[in-house]
Design a protein around this motif. Sequence first.
Motif, PDB file in Angstrom:
ATOM      1  N   PHE A  45      25.956  50.973  45.446  1.00  0.00           N
ATOM      2  CA  PHE A  45      26.208  51.050  44.010  1.00  0.00           C
ATOM      3  C   PHE A  45      25.919  49.722  43.316  1.00  0.00           C
ATOM      4  CE2 PHE A  45      29.044  54.231  45.957  1.00  0.00           C
ATOM      5  CZ  PHE A  45      28.559  55.360  45.313  1.00  0.00           C
ATOM      6  N   GLY A  46      24.897  49.046  43.784  1.00  0.00           N
ATOM      7  CA  GLY A  46      24.580  47.732  43.240  1.00  0.00           C
ATOM      8  C   GLY A  46      23.656  47.741  42.041  1.00  0.00           C
ATOM      9  N   GLY A  47      23.263  48.915  41.553  1.00  0.00           N
ATOM     10  CA  GLY A  47      22.254  48.972  40.497  1.00  0.00           C
ATOM     11  C   GLY A  47      22.808  49.017  39.091  1.00  0.00           C
ATOM     12  N   PHE A  48      24.124  48.873  38.925  1.00  0.00           N
ATOM     13  CA  PHE A  48      24.739  48.907  37.590  1.00  0.00           C
ATOM     14  C   PHE A  48      26.054  48.134  37.665  1.00  0.00           C
ATOM     15  CE2 PHE A  48      25.083  52.970  39.865  1.00  0.00           C
ATOM     16  CZ  PHE A  48      26.434  53.018  40.139  1.00  0.00           C
ATOM     17  N   PRO A  49      26.650  47.802  36.508  1.00  0.00           N
ATOM     18  CA  PRO A  49      27.905  47.030  36.539  1.00  0.00           C
ATOM     19  C   PRO A  49      29.024  47.849  37.169  1.00  0.00           C
ATOM     20  CG  PRO A  49      27.383  47.736  34.299  1.00  0.00           C
ATOM     21  CD  PRO A  49      26.182  48.024  35.126  1.00  0.00           C
ATOM     22  N   VAL A  50      29.502  47.421  38.321  1.00  0.00           N
ATOM     23  CA  VAL A  50      30.436  48.217  39.086  1.00  0.00           C
ATOM     24  C   VAL A  50      31.608  47.366  39.563  1.00  0.00           C
ATOM     25  CG1 VAL A  50      29.198  47.828  41.268  1.00  0.00           C
ATOM     26  CG2 VAL A  50      30.636  49.873  41.013  1.00  0.00           C
ATOM     27  N   ARG A  51      32.799  47.991  39.640  1.00  0.00           N
ATOM     28  CA  ARG A  51      33.978  47.334  40.192  1.00  0.00           C
ATOM     29  C   ARG A  51      34.656  48.309  41.143  1.00  0.00           C
ATOM     30  NH1 ARG A  51      38.049  44.611  36.202  1.00  0.00           N
ATOM     31  NH2 ARG A  51      38.610  43.626  38.167  1.00  0.00           N
ATOM     32  N   PHE A  52      35.188  47.747  42.215  1.00  0.00           N
ATOM     33  CA  PHE A  52      35.905  48.558  43.203  1.00  0.00           C
ATOM     34  C   PHE A  52      37.384  48.187  43.175  1.00  0.00           C
ATOM     35  CE2 PHE A  52      31.555  48.180  44.827  1.00  0.00           C
ATOM     36  CZ  PHE A  52      31.235  49.526  44.959  1.00  0.00           C
ATOM     37  N   LYS A  53      38.222  49.220  43.173  1.00  0.00           N
ATOM     38  CA  LYS A  53      39.668  49.030  43.204  1.00  0.00           C
ATOM     39  C   LYS A  53      40.205  49.768  44.423  1.00  0.00           C
ATOM     40  CE  LYS A  53      40.319  48.223  38.282  1.00  0.00           C
ATOM     41  NZ  LYS A  53      40.861  46.872  38.420  1.00  0.00           N
ATOM     42  N   TYR A  54      40.840  49.037  45.311  1.00  0.00           N
ATOM     43  CA  TYR A  54      41.371  49.625  46.532  1.00  0.00           C
ATOM     44  C   TYR A  54      42.515  50.580  46.216  1.00  0.00           C
ATOM     45  CZ  TYR A  54      44.074  49.946  50.859  1.00  0.00           C
ATOM     46  OH  TYR A  54      44.790  50.416  51.928  1.00  0.00           O
ATOM     47  N   ALA A  55      42.415  51.816  46.716  1.00  0.00           N
ATOM     48  CA  ALA A  55      43.467  52.814  46.514  1.00  0.00           C
ATOM     49  C   ALA A  55      44.610  52.512  47.482  1.00  0.00           C
ATOM     50  CB  ALA A  55      42.920  54.217  46.729  1.00  0.00           C
ATOM     51  N   GLY A  74      39.864  45.004  43.070  1.00  0.00           N
ATOM     52  CA  GLY A  74      41.045  45.242  42.283  1.00  0.00           C
ATOM     53  C   GLY A  74      41.928  46.234  43.024  1.00  0.00           C
ATOM     54  N   LEU A  75      42.902  46.807  42.321  1.00  0.00           N
ATOM     55  CA  LEU A  75      43.868  47.675  42.980  1.00  0.00           C
ATOM     56  C   LEU A  75      44.111  48.926  42.148  1.00  0.00           C
ATOM     57  CD1 LEU A  75      45.550  47.392  45.601  1.00  0.00           C
ATOM     58  CD2 LEU A  75      47.459  46.645  44.170  1.00  0.00           C
ATOM     59  N   ASP A  76      44.133  50.065  42.827  1.00  0.00           N
ATOM     60  CA  ASP A  76      44.520  51.330  42.217  1.00  0.00           C
ATOM     61  C   ASP A  76      45.857  51.732  42.813  1.00  0.00           C
ATOM     62  OD1 ASP A  76      44.272  54.051  41.016  1.00  0.00           O
ATOM     63  OD2 ASP A  76      44.069  54.636  43.114  1.00  0.00           O
ATOM     64  N   GLN A 220      35.561  50.725  27.810  1.00  0.00           N
ATOM     65  CA  GLN A 220      35.147  49.567  28.594  1.00  0.00           C
ATOM     66  C   GLN A 220      34.735  49.951  30.011  1.00  0.00           C
ATOM     67  OE1 GLN A 220      38.476  46.851  28.454  1.00  0.00           O
ATOM     68  NE2 GLN A 220      38.539  46.821  26.211  1.00  0.00           N
ATOM     69  N   PHE A 221      35.239  51.107  30.495  1.00  0.00           N
ATOM     70  CA  PHE A 221      34.910  51.529  31.858  1.00  0.00           C
ATOM     71  C   PHE A 221      35.025  53.041  32.001  1.00  0.00           C
ATOM     72  CE2 PHE A 221      39.480  50.829  31.895  1.00  0.00           C
ATOM     73  CZ  PHE A 221      39.970  51.910  32.602  1.00  0.00           C
ATOM     74  N   LEU A 222      34.304  53.555  32.984  1.00  0.00           N
ATOM     75  CA  LEU A 222      34.411  54.938  33.435  1.00  0.00           C
ATOM     76  C   LEU A 222      34.739  54.893  34.922  1.00  0.00           C
ATOM     77  CD1 LEU A 222      31.270  56.501  31.681  1.00  0.00           C
ATOM     78  CD2 LEU A 222      33.644  56.493  30.856  1.00  0.00           C
ATOM     79  N   ASP A 223      35.772  55.597  35.321  1.00  0.00           N
ATOM     80  CA  ASP A 223      36.262  55.534  36.695  1.00  0.00           C
ATOM     81  C   ASP A 223      36.004  56.875  37.381  1.00  0.00           C
ATOM     82  OD1 ASP A 223      37.794  55.471  39.033  1.00  0.00           O
ATOM     83  OD2 ASP A 223      39.351  54.229  38.138  1.00  0.00           O
ATOM     84  N   GLU A 264      31.529  49.392  32.298  1.00  0.00           N
ATOM     85  CA  GLU A 264      31.661  49.231  33.746  1.00  0.00           C
ATOM     86  C   GLU A 264      31.884  50.584  34.408  1.00  0.00           C
ATOM     87  OE1 GLU A 264      33.365  44.766  34.603  1.00  0.00           O
ATOM     88  OE2 GLU A 264      34.803  46.401  34.422  1.00  0.00           O
ATOM     89  N   ILE A 265      31.399  50.713  35.636  1.00  0.00           N
ATOM     90  CA  ILE A 265      31.651  51.887  36.461  1.00  0.00           C
ATOM     91  C   ILE A 265      32.626  51.472  37.556  1.00  0.00           C
ATOM     92  CG2 ILE A 265      30.655  53.657  37.944  1.00  0.00           C
ATOM     93  CD1 ILE A 265      29.798  53.809  34.971  1.00  0.00           C
ATOM     94  N   TRP A 266      33.746  52.193  37.667  1.00  0.00           N
ATOM     95  CA  TRP A 266      34.775  51.870  38.651  1.00  0.00           C
ATOM     96  C   TRP A 266      34.831  52.933  39.736  1.00  0.00           C
ATOM     97  CZ3 TRP A 266      39.849  50.110  35.709  1.00  0.00           C
ATOM     98  CH2 TRP A 266      39.563  48.961  34.939  1.00  0.00           C
ATOM     99  N   PHE A 267      35.169  52.481  40.938  1.00  0.00           N
ATOM    100  CA  PHE A 267      35.457  53.370  42.060  1.00  0.00           C
ATOM    101  C   PHE A 267      36.769  52.933  42.698  1.00  0.00           C
ATOM    102  CE2 PHE A 267      30.809  53.494  41.769  1.00  0.00           C
ATOM    103  CZ  PHE A 267      30.586  54.860  41.751  1.00  0.00           C
TER     104      PHE A 267
END
Length: 410
Positions: A45-55, A74-76, A220-223, A264-267
């Motif tokens: 998922f490196g092709g767009f602004p992305v952030r990962f939040k650990y569940a 980050g943290l979920d 600001q983001f879509l998760d 931003e795109i979040w997962f």
Amino acid sequence: MELKGNDYYIQGLQVQQLCDEFGTPLYLYDADKIKAQLDKLQEAFGGFPVRFKYAAKALTNISILKLMRHYGLGLDVVSIQEAMLGLKAGYPAKDILYTPNCVSFEEIQMAVEMGVMINIDNISILEQFGHQYGGSVPICIRLNPHIMAGGNTKISTGHIDSKFGISVLQMRHLLRVVKTNGIKVVGLHVHTGSDILDAEVFLRGAQIVFDAAREFEELQFLDFGSGFKVPYRHDDATTDLRQVGSRLKEAVAGFTKDYGREVEIWFEPGKYLVSEAGYLLVRTNVIKTTPATVFAGVDSGMNHLIRPMMYDAYHDMFNLSNPNGIQRVYTVVGYICETDTLGWDRKLNELKEGDIIAIKNAGAYGYSMSSNYNSRFRPAEVLVYEGKAHLIRRRETLDDLLRNQQEVEF
């Protein structure tokens, strides 16, 4: 875990020696595997602004939370207590996404005081939030896309009968509540469940979010949650992250063009990061032969790993003490006063009493769903990081069972 000769190793440490040092049953985690899983996500998922939040619910040990922060996640969280743990682990409040369901409004108020990002998943709470806070506290909204995805029905969360999220069919009502109260919506969220294999299903959910996003000007983001499938058997299919990443990149580009700016795109990966990194190591107490079955009874059970009983989950396992022996068929069971079968009819290298069985994919929803049923102690947890074994939770004792009890004399 790697087999060298007659012994298994993690990062150069002999696993049998770790069992001898820390005892069994034992939860053992490999930090290198966690990092490798994160690297796969970042590459896909490196092709767009992305952030990962650990569940966090997958494995909430505070040392694991700190490790995830060290790796830049980050943290979920799904409860106010997990939010507290996140702050204790050093996460800035702004890096914590709080996604509860069916909680009281008082818990929402606590989250506001903490300063975490709140993800609201029902209209009743949204109305109460709007009445009290208006647009002074930005929020995220969780949508239910009415998509059936995932494996076991108990872990599918985006279908029409799910308790999670605000139905996309309620969008007009949702928008009225937001507009009337001047609520500032900065994020939209969707999560269809675990064990997603089909990129098309994932993208259908994404498209629903893109369509809804056009109704909100300040995003600001879509998760997109997570749900990426990990292998439980040696020949298991897994989520093709490259395909999902490539297809999503195209979809995000189209949305960005229509929306007029990037968001931003979040997962929220949880199981994907820690499942394969964890092992539950158990000792064989008895080999019991009946007219129909050969049982291997171990010093653990559904009190330590409930997934096989709750979800009919399959966990691969192997005889760590006899890696080169001939195979025989065993049913591996626990020591709990229930039918707590950990694995039916498993081909394992010949077992003898005292042998260690390693149960795989135990990093996610293993310890975090454990209990003291039958007044059994919960096991120790050990993290192997940079070639060193760190005890991150001691084994429980009788004092732990009695700590919060109040005795009455009769």
